[in-house]
Design a protein around this motif. Structure first.
Motif, PDB file in Angstrom:
ATOM      1  N   HIS A 199      -1.073   7.060   3.312  1.00 29.53           N
ATOM      2  CA  HIS A 199      -1.406   6.986   1.884  1.00 29.53           C
ATOM      3  C   HIS A 199      -0.211   7.391   1.018  1.00 29.53           C
ATOM      4  O   HIS A 199      -0.381   7.884  -0.098  1.00 29.53           O
ATOM      5  CB  HIS A 199      -2.624   7.853   1.556  1.00 29.53           C
ATOM      6  CG  HIS A 199      -3.920   7.183   1.906  1.00 29.53           C
ATOM      7  ND1 HIS A 199      -4.901   6.912   0.983  1.00 29.53           N
ATOM      8  CD2 HIS A 199      -4.389   6.711   3.091  1.00 29.53           C
ATOM      9  CE1 HIS A 199      -5.924   6.314   1.584  1.00 29.53           C
ATOM     10  NE2 HIS A 199      -5.634   6.186   2.864  1.00 29.53           N
ATOM     11  N   GLN A 200       0.988   7.172   1.550  1.00 27.11           N
ATOM     12  CA  GLN A 200       2.221   7.484   0.822  1.00 27.11           C
ATOM     13  C   GLN A 200       2.987   6.182   0.601  1.00 27.11           C
ATOM     14  O   GLN A 200       3.406   5.528   1.570  1.00 27.11           O
ATOM     15  CB  GLN A 200       3.084   8.474   1.622  1.00 27.11           C
ATOM     16  CG  GLN A 200       2.454   9.838   1.831  1.00 27.11           C
ATOM     17  CD  GLN A 200       2.330  10.599   0.521  1.00 27.11           C
ATOM     18  OE1 GLN A 200       3.256  10.588  -0.300  1.00 27.11           O
ATOM     19  NE2 GLN A 200       1.200  11.256   0.320  1.00 27.11           N
ATOM     20  N   ASN A 201       3.168   5.814  -0.656  1.00 24.85           N
ATOM     21  CA  ASN A 201       3.783   4.513  -0.953  1.00 24.85           C
ATOM     22  C   ASN A 201       5.211   4.398  -0.447  1.00 24.85           C
ATOM     23  O   ASN A 201       5.579   3.410   0.189  1.00 24.85           O
ATOM     24  CB  ASN A 201       3.747   4.247  -2.461  1.00 24.85           C
ATOM     25  CG  ASN A 201       2.374   3.830  -2.938  1.00 24.85           C
ATOM     26  OD1 ASN A 201       1.452   3.691  -2.141  1.00 24.85           O
ATOM     27  ND2 ASN A 201       2.240   3.622  -4.238  1.00 24.85           N
ATOM     28  N   GLY A 254       8.209  -9.326   0.959  1.00 20.44           N
ATOM     29  CA  GLY A 254       7.314  -9.728  -0.110  1.00 20.44           C
ATOM     30  C   GLY A 254       6.153  -8.772  -0.302  1.00 20.44           C
ATOM     31  O   GLY A 254       5.818  -8.388  -1.431  1.00 20.44           O
ATOM     32  N   HIS A 255       5.510  -8.370   0.806  1.00 24.95           N
ATOM     33  CA  HIS A 255       4.373  -7.454   0.674  1.00 24.95           C
ATOM     34  C   HIS A 255       4.761  -6.000   0.916  1.00 24.95           C
ATOM     35  O   HIS A 255       3.897  -5.130   0.935  1.00 24.95           O
ATOM     36  CB  HIS A 255       3.220  -7.868   1.620  1.00 24.95           C
ATOM     37  CG  HIS A 255       3.655  -8.217   2.995  1.00 24.95           C
ATOM     38  ND1 HIS A 255       3.735  -9.519   3.433  1.00 24.95           N
ATOM     39  CD2 HIS A 255       4.030  -7.449   4.034  1.00 24.95           C
ATOM     40  CE1 HIS A 255       4.128  -9.547   4.691  1.00 24.95           C
ATOM     41  NE2 HIS A 255       4.314  -8.302   5.078  1.00 24.95           N
ATOM     42  N   SER A 256       6.060  -5.749   1.107  1.00 28.07           N
ATOM     43  CA  SER A 256       6.529  -4.361   1.201  1.00 28.07           C
ATOM     44  C   SER A 256       6.940  -3.817  -0.173  1.00 28.07           C
ATOM     45  O   SER A 256       6.770  -2.622  -0.457  1.00 28.07           O
ATOM     46  CB  SER A 256       7.723  -4.261   2.162  1.00 28.07           C
ATOM     47  OG  SER A 256       7.374  -4.682   3.460  1.00 28.07           O
ATOM     48  N   LEU A 257       7.472  -4.694  -1.012  1.00 24.70           N
ATOM     49  CA  LEU A 257       7.970  -4.259  -2.320  1.00 24.70           C
ATOM     50  C   LEU A 257       6.907  -3.614  -3.207  1.00 24.70           C
ATOM     51  O   LEU A 257       7.232  -2.696  -3.975  1.00 24.70           O
ATOM     52  CB  LEU A 257       8.613  -5.444  -3.046  1.00 24.70           C
ATOM     53  CG  LEU A 257       9.938  -5.944  -2.458  1.00 24.70           C
ATOM     54  CD1 LEU A 257      10.406  -7.203  -3.187  1.00 24.70           C
ATOM     55  CD2 LEU A 257      11.012  -4.862  -2.539  1.00 24.70           C
ATOM     56  N   TYR A 259       4.922  -1.437  -2.566  1.00 23.82           N
ATOM     57  CA  TYR A 259       4.815  -0.003  -2.261  1.00 23.82           C
ATOM     58  C   TYR A 259       5.954   0.810  -2.863  1.00 23.82           C
ATOM     59  O   TYR A 259       6.103   1.996  -2.573  1.00 23.82           O
ATOM     60  CB  TYR A 259       4.723   0.207  -0.748  1.00 23.82           C
ATOM     61  CG  TYR A 259       3.349  -0.170  -0.231  1.00 23.82           C
ATOM     62  CD1 TYR A 259       2.292   0.729  -0.337  1.00 23.82           C
ATOM     63  CD2 TYR A 259       3.108  -1.420   0.308  1.00 23.82           C
ATOM     64  CE1 TYR A 259       1.020   0.382   0.096  1.00 23.82           C
ATOM     65  CE2 TYR A 259       1.841  -1.774   0.747  1.00 23.82           C
ATOM     66  CZ  TYR A 259       0.798  -0.864   0.641  1.00 23.82           C
ATOM     67  OH  TYR A 259      -0.467  -1.210   1.061  1.00 23.82           O
ATOM     68  N   LEU A 260       6.744   0.156  -3.730  1.00 23.01           N
ATOM     69  CA  LEU A 260       7.698   0.907  -4.542  1.00 23.01           C
ATOM     70  C   LEU A 260       7.022   1.493  -5.780  1.00 23.01           C
ATOM     71  O   LEU A 260       7.665   2.196  -6.561  1.00 23.01           O
ATOM     72  CB  LEU A 260       8.857  -0.008  -4.976  1.00 23.01           C
ATOM     73  CG  LEU A 260       9.880  -0.352  -3.891  1.00 23.01           C
ATOM     74  CD1 LEU A 260      10.895  -1.351  -4.419  1.00 23.01           C
ATOM     75  CD2 LEU A 260      10.589   0.914  -3.400  1.00 23.01           C
ATOM     76  N   VAL A 261       5.742   1.212  -5.957  1.00 22.14           N
ATOM     77  CA  VAL A 261       4.989   1.865  -7.033  1.00 22.14           C
ATOM     78  C   VAL A 261       5.075   3.379  -6.824  1.00 22.14           C
ATOM     79  O   VAL A 261       4.753   3.879  -5.734  1.00 22.14           O
ATOM     80  CB  VAL A 261       3.511   1.418  -7.021  1.00 22.14           C
ATOM     81  CG1 VAL A 261       2.691   2.260  -7.991  1.00 22.14           C
ATOM     82  CG2 VAL A 261       3.412  -0.062  -7.386  1.00 22.14           C
ATOM     83  N   ILE A 271      -3.196   0.865  -6.136  1.00 13.45           N
ATOM     84  CA  ILE A 271      -2.522  -0.142  -6.963  1.00 13.45           C
ATOM     85  C   ILE A 271      -1.541  -0.953  -6.108  1.00 13.45           C
ATOM     86  O   ILE A 271      -1.533  -2.194  -6.123  1.00 13.45           O
ATOM     87  CB  ILE A 271      -1.783   0.517  -8.148  1.00 13.45           C
ATOM     88  CG1 ILE A 271      -2.784   1.117  -9.132  1.00 13.45           C
ATOM     89  CG2 ILE A 271      -0.877  -0.500  -8.855  1.00 13.45           C
ATOM     90  CD1 ILE A 271      -2.123   1.923 -10.237  1.00 13.45           C
ATOM     91  N   ALA A 272      -0.710  -0.227  -5.323  1.00 13.10           N
ATOM     92  CA  ALA A 272       0.278  -0.893  -4.471  1.00 13.10           C
ATOM     93  C   ALA A 272      -0.400  -1.761  -3.413  1.00 13.10           C
ATOM     94  O   ALA A 272       0.021  -2.892  -3.141  1.00 13.10           O
ATOM     95  CB  ALA A 272       1.181   0.149  -3.810  1.00 13.10           C
ATOM     96  N   THR A 273      -1.469  -1.227  -2.824  1.00 12.23           N
ATOM     97  CA  THR A 273      -2.171  -1.976  -1.777  1.00 12.23           C
ATOM     98  C   THR A 273      -2.827  -3.233  -2.343  1.00 12.23           C
ATOM     99  O   THR A 273      -2.820  -4.302  -1.706  1.00 12.23           O
ATOM    100  CB  THR A 273      -3.225  -1.081  -1.108  1.00 12.23           C
ATOM    101  OG1 THR A 273      -2.572   0.075  -0.552  1.00 12.23           O
ATOM    102  CG2 THR A 273      -3.956  -1.835  -0.005  1.00 12.23           C
ATOM    103  N   ALA A 274      -3.389  -3.145  -3.542  1.00 15.82           N
ATOM    104  CA  ALA A 274      -3.993  -4.324  -4.165  1.00 15.82           C
ATOM    105  C   ALA A 274      -2.943  -5.401  -4.450  1.00 15.82           C
ATOM    106  O   ALA A 274      -3.162  -6.589  -4.172  1.00 15.82           O
ATOM    107  CB  ALA A 274      -4.695  -3.916  -5.455  1.00 15.82           C
ATOM    108  N   ILE A 275      -1.790  -4.978  -4.970  1.00 14.31           N
ATOM    109  CA  ILE A 275      -0.712  -5.943  -5.246  1.00 14.31           C
ATOM    110  C   ILE A 275      -0.221  -6.568  -3.939  1.00 14.31           C
ATOM    111  O   ILE A 275      -0.006  -7.783  -3.849  1.00 14.31           O
ATOM    112  CB  ILE A 275       0.446  -5.267  -5.996  1.00 14.31           C
ATOM    113  CG1 ILE A 275      -0.026  -4.773  -7.362  1.00 14.31           C
ATOM    114  CG2 ILE A 275       1.613  -6.234  -6.161  1.00 14.31           C
ATOM    115  CD1 ILE A 275       1.025  -3.952  -8.102  1.00 14.31           C
TER     116      ILE A 275
END
Length: 323
Positions: A199-201, A254-257, A259-261, A271-275
């Motif tokens: 649970h750590q972005n 593409g789906h890693s970026l 998690y820079l939230v 939020i990051a997981t939804a994006i």
């Protein structure tokens, strides 16, 4: 190097003779390279090579009449102002567009050389021949520009367009698609496992970054070493490897970026997981579309294979991370 204005008529003719001989050999190299893929275009280059040979004989006859049999050792490379050419004719499986552009540059340069040389020549016979050759080279330039347009019949153009499309698919689409599929699908499990485990972005982003770059390097080398392209016509192995490796890394990043939230945001993880989930959805549908567009795979079949497979891998990653 000599300035063009300082060249004597003897040196101008000597340069022209060597240039026509070299250009003729280059055209024959293009013809040999295109013979299997574009036979009609290859015949055009053979004709152009024969014309260059005829130009050389005319220049040589005039030179021997004026200056004897000994040619001074001077070439285009010894004169300022000539374009520095890339020896692309040493490369196999060049695209027809690349060859056409190179020929256009060669003939434009030759036309300018003959036009300027004709202005500088004092002998009437030399000036007349150089002027005629300038017009001939301009005609070659127009041939190169229209190589796939008016000169070739519609049937031949259609056949060569199909061949070009097939080569494009073999050299770029296939390795790129393989990389995009691997990067997009194979990194889902480690990325979302890390996400739901920590649970750590930022920690999740580092896992995705490492997985994407590692997969890109691995897939790039695997593609480059799998086939040298000599028999399959798939082009340079290192170019294919680079395409595959870059697309693999892009597919994972593409789906890693998302998690820079910043973790400091409220509900930053969700939020990051939804994006990331939205990005995954579009990635998988894009892959399905490319397979249907270029690989002749029925669209629904491509969707079933890619989207369903990606969802399964995504679910596995979430289950492992949440355990």
């Amino acid at each position: 190097m000599k300035n063009f204005a300082d060249l004597t008529e003897r040196e101008i003719l000597a340069i022209a003779i060597s240039a026509e001989e070299e250009d003729g050999r280059i055209y024959m190299s293009f013809a040999e390279d295109l013979a299997e893929r574009y036979p009609d275009s290859a015949k055009l280059f053979e004709q152009m090579a024969e014309e260059e040979k005829g130009h050389r004989h005319m220049l040589l006859e005039l030179y021997e009449e004026r200056f004897g049999k000994n040619l001074p050792p001077i070439r285009r490379d010894n004169v300022k102002g000539f374009l520095q050419r890339r020896p692309i004719w040493l490369t196999k499986n060049l695209s027809l567009d690349t060859i056409r552009k190179e020929v256009g540059t060669m003939e434009f340069e030759a036309e300018r050389f003959y036009a300027k040389a004709a202005e500088q020549a004092k002998d009437v016979g030399v000036r007349r021949l150089l002027g005629d050759l300038a017009l001939a080279e301009k005609g070659h330039e127009q041939v190169a520009a229209k190589l796939t347009d008016k000169i070739l019949s519609p049937d031949v153009r259609h056949k060569e367009d199909e061949t070009r499309r097939r080569v494009f698919v073999l050299q770029y689409v296939q390795p790129g698609l393989a990389g995009l599929m691997d990067g997009s699908v194979s990194t889902l499990a480690p990325l979302f496992a890390a996400a739901f485990a920590t649970h750590q972005n930022f920690q999740t982003f580092l896992v995705g970054l490492a997985a994407s770059i590692g997969a890109g390097i691995s897939m790039g080398f695997a593609e480059a070493l799998s086939d040298d392209g000599s028999l399959t016509g798939r082009g340079s192995p290192w170019l294919r490897g680079a395409v595959c490796g870059v697309m693999t890394a892009i597919g994972g990043l593409g789906h890693s970026l998302p998690y820079l939230v910043p973790d400091s945001w409220a509900n930053a993880f969700w939020i990051a997981t939804a994006i990331a989930g939205i990005v995954v959805f579009f990635e998988l549908w894009a892959i399905a579309y490319i397979r249907a567009r270029y690989m002749d795979t029925p669209f629904l079949q491509a969707v079933f294979q890619i989207v369903l497979g990606g969802i399964i891998v995504l679910g596995v990653g979430i289950l492992i991370g949440a355990a």
